[in-house]
Design an enzyme around this catalytic site. Structure first.
Site, PDB file in Angstrom:
ATOM      1  N   GLU A  48       8.577  -1.039 -12.642  1.00 56.82           N
ATOM      2  CA  GLU A  48       7.921  -0.059 -11.775  1.00 56.82           C
ATOM      3  C   GLU A  48       8.890   1.025 -11.322  1.00 56.82           C
ATOM      4  O   GLU A  48       8.537   2.192 -11.268  1.00 56.82           O
ATOM      5  CB  GLU A  48       7.285  -0.757 -10.567  1.00 56.82           C
ATOM      6  CG  GLU A  48       6.079  -1.606 -10.904  1.00 56.82           C
ATOM      7  CD  GLU A  48       4.940  -0.795 -11.527  1.00 56.82           C
ATOM      8  OE1 GLU A  48       4.845   0.411 -11.250  1.00 56.82           O
ATOM      9  OE2 GLU A  48       4.178  -1.379 -12.310  1.00 56.82           O
ATOM     10  N   TYR A 131       3.807   2.330  -2.999  1.00 57.07           N
ATOM     11  CA  TYR A 131       3.267   2.085  -4.333  1.00 57.07           C
ATOM     12  C   TYR A 131       3.949   0.886  -4.996  1.00 57.07           C
ATOM     13  O   TYR A 131       3.285  -0.034  -5.492  1.00 57.07           O
ATOM     14  CB  TYR A 131       3.401   3.332  -5.241  1.00 57.07           C
ATOM     15  CG  TYR A 131       3.175   2.931  -6.666  1.00 57.07           C
ATOM     16  CD1 TYR A 131       1.882   2.671  -7.114  1.00 57.07           C
ATOM     17  CD2 TYR A 131       4.243   2.681  -7.530  1.00 57.07           C
ATOM     18  CE1 TYR A 131       1.655   2.198  -8.398  1.00 57.07           C
ATOM     19  CE2 TYR A 131       4.028   2.210  -8.808  1.00 57.07           C
ATOM     20  CZ  TYR A 131       2.733   1.977  -9.230  1.00 57.07           C
ATOM     21  OH  TYR A 131       2.508   1.484 -10.484  1.00 57.07           O
ATOM     22  N   ASP A 149      -1.918   5.018  -7.011  1.00 58.98           N
ATOM     23  CA  ASP A 149      -1.034   6.016  -7.614  1.00 58.98           C
ATOM     24  C   ASP A 149      -1.906   7.173  -8.113  1.00 58.98           C
ATOM     25  O   ASP A 149      -3.125   7.158  -7.956  1.00 58.98           O
ATOM     26  CB  ASP A 149      -0.175   5.409  -8.738  1.00 58.98           C
ATOM     27  CG  ASP A 149      -0.922   5.309 -10.059  1.00 58.98           C
ATOM     28  OD1 ASP A 149      -2.179   5.256 -10.034  1.00 58.98           O
ATOM     29  OD2 ASP A 149      -0.275   5.296 -11.114  1.00 58.98           O
TER      30      ASP A 149
END
Ligand code: SF4
Length: 351
Positions: A48, A131, A149
């Site tokens: 991520e 996020y 997102d």
């Protein structure tokens, strides 16, 4: 949708969209190595962080090499900083590499080398924002949490509201919609033989080619909506003809009003920017560090010292605008991405 519709109508609609998307995801999800329970939670977090502002397809080889060298937080925590910056390669925004290493140190020292499992603990880690914390909770731990997102906001806005999501910070309405359409608790996700909800091979740091299913519906939802936004329902050119939601999409039914409109500024061209100059300087330092590490005699012939430091005279030839070059070197120094030596030469940080 509509906001006029009742909560029950919205839930029914979301359930129908979920069924369609789950089937699409099963057949069309890109086979990325950190998906399908094949990576540890730490591996998911690394993916991520690397994917922020970098396309996932470009991230794959970097992630594979990174996880092979530093399979867990403790390994990364102990890595020399110069090696970490070098391994980040051309992923861009290299401060992320330093933040990831800071994060690794906290996880190794304060959490016994295991990622914490609460939102509050995750979001308190260096470099981890809303996020990333939500994505790790959903994708790695199967927790029921809405991940928000740009891609997810665009798809949800189009499908359920029939309007374009125009970028900028997520609005309260967008957050509420994401929470209202999120599927409820569902099937157990844990893979057989796993102690932490991921494949036993991943637990042991061994590469695994088997997809481990099922996932929690909310995790499938988050990943499938995001994937649809990345590959089909793109910002400027949605491929509605190939979309599994084409007969359920309010935006398509309304004739794609305001398609591609955005309230964010167009992306700055790269050529001539400080980003480009910073990248050129860092690449020179990386090459020099690699040469020094290999003990290549070219270190002397190319002007790189045994420490990997690049002489000032060579640095000055990297970019014609010396004022911009100096400003970029200063900002790299401020970010902790290089060290200035007393003789003016530069090298990656030693630490
Ligand atoms: S039908 Fe078109 S606009 Fe609607 S979700 Fe699919 S790709 Fe996006």
């Amino acid at each position: 949708m509509s906001e006029r519709g009742t909560e029950e109508q919205l839930r029914n609609r979301a359930a129908a969209v979920y069924r369609r998307l789950a089937a699409w995801w099963e057949l069309n999800a890109r086979d990325l190595p950190w998906r399908f329970g094949r990576a540890t939670p730490w591996g998911v977090l690394v993916s991520e962080v690397m994917s922020q502002q970098t396309q996932m397809s470009r991230v794959v080889p970097y992630w594979m090499d990174w996880m092979r060298v530093w399979p867990d937080a403790a390994a990364l925590a102990e890595a020399p900083t110069a090696e970490v910056i070098t391994a980040w390669g051309r992923l861009g925004y290299p401060r992320r590499a330093l933040r990831l290493q800071e994060c690794a140190r906290v996880v190794a020292e304060q959490y016994g080398n295991e990622l914490p499992r609460t939102y509050e603990e995750l979001v308190a880690l260096p470099g981890v924002g809303d996020y990333t914390a939500s994505a790790v909770l959903s994708f790695a731990f199967g927790e029921r949490i809405a991940v928000i997102d740009t891609n997810i906001r665009r798809v949800l806005s189009r499908v359920f509201l029939g309007v374009e999501s125009r970028g900028g910070a997520a609005s309260r309405a967008e957050r509420e919609l994401a929470a209202r359409v999120l599927p409820g608790e569902g099937r157990e996700r844990e893979a057989p033989g796993s102690s932490s909800g991921v494949c036993a091979n991943a637990d042991a740091g061994v590469a695994c080619n088997v997809r481990h299913v099922p996932h929690e519906p909310s995790a499938i939802w988050n990943q499938a909506v995001m994937e649809l936004g990345a590959t089909v329902c793109t910002a400027q050119a949605p491929q509605c003809g190939d979309c599994p939601l084409r007969d359920m999409c309010a935006f398509l039914a309304a004739g794609l009003p305001g398609l591609g409109e955005s309230r964010t500024r167009p992306r700055q061209r790269f050529q001539g920017t400080d980003r480009q100059v910073r990248g050129i300087v860092l690449n020179a330092l990386r090459r020099s560090a690699v040469q020094a590490a290999r003990g290549v005699a070219g270190g002397q012939s190319s002007g790189a010292g045994a420490s990997g430091a690049v002489p000032r005279s060579r640095i000055e030839r990297l970019w014609p605008d010396q004022v911009q070059l100096d400003a970029c070197i200063a900002s790299l120094d401020e970010d902790g991405l290089l060290e200035m030596m007393p003789d003016g030469s530069l090298r990656l940080p030693v630490g």
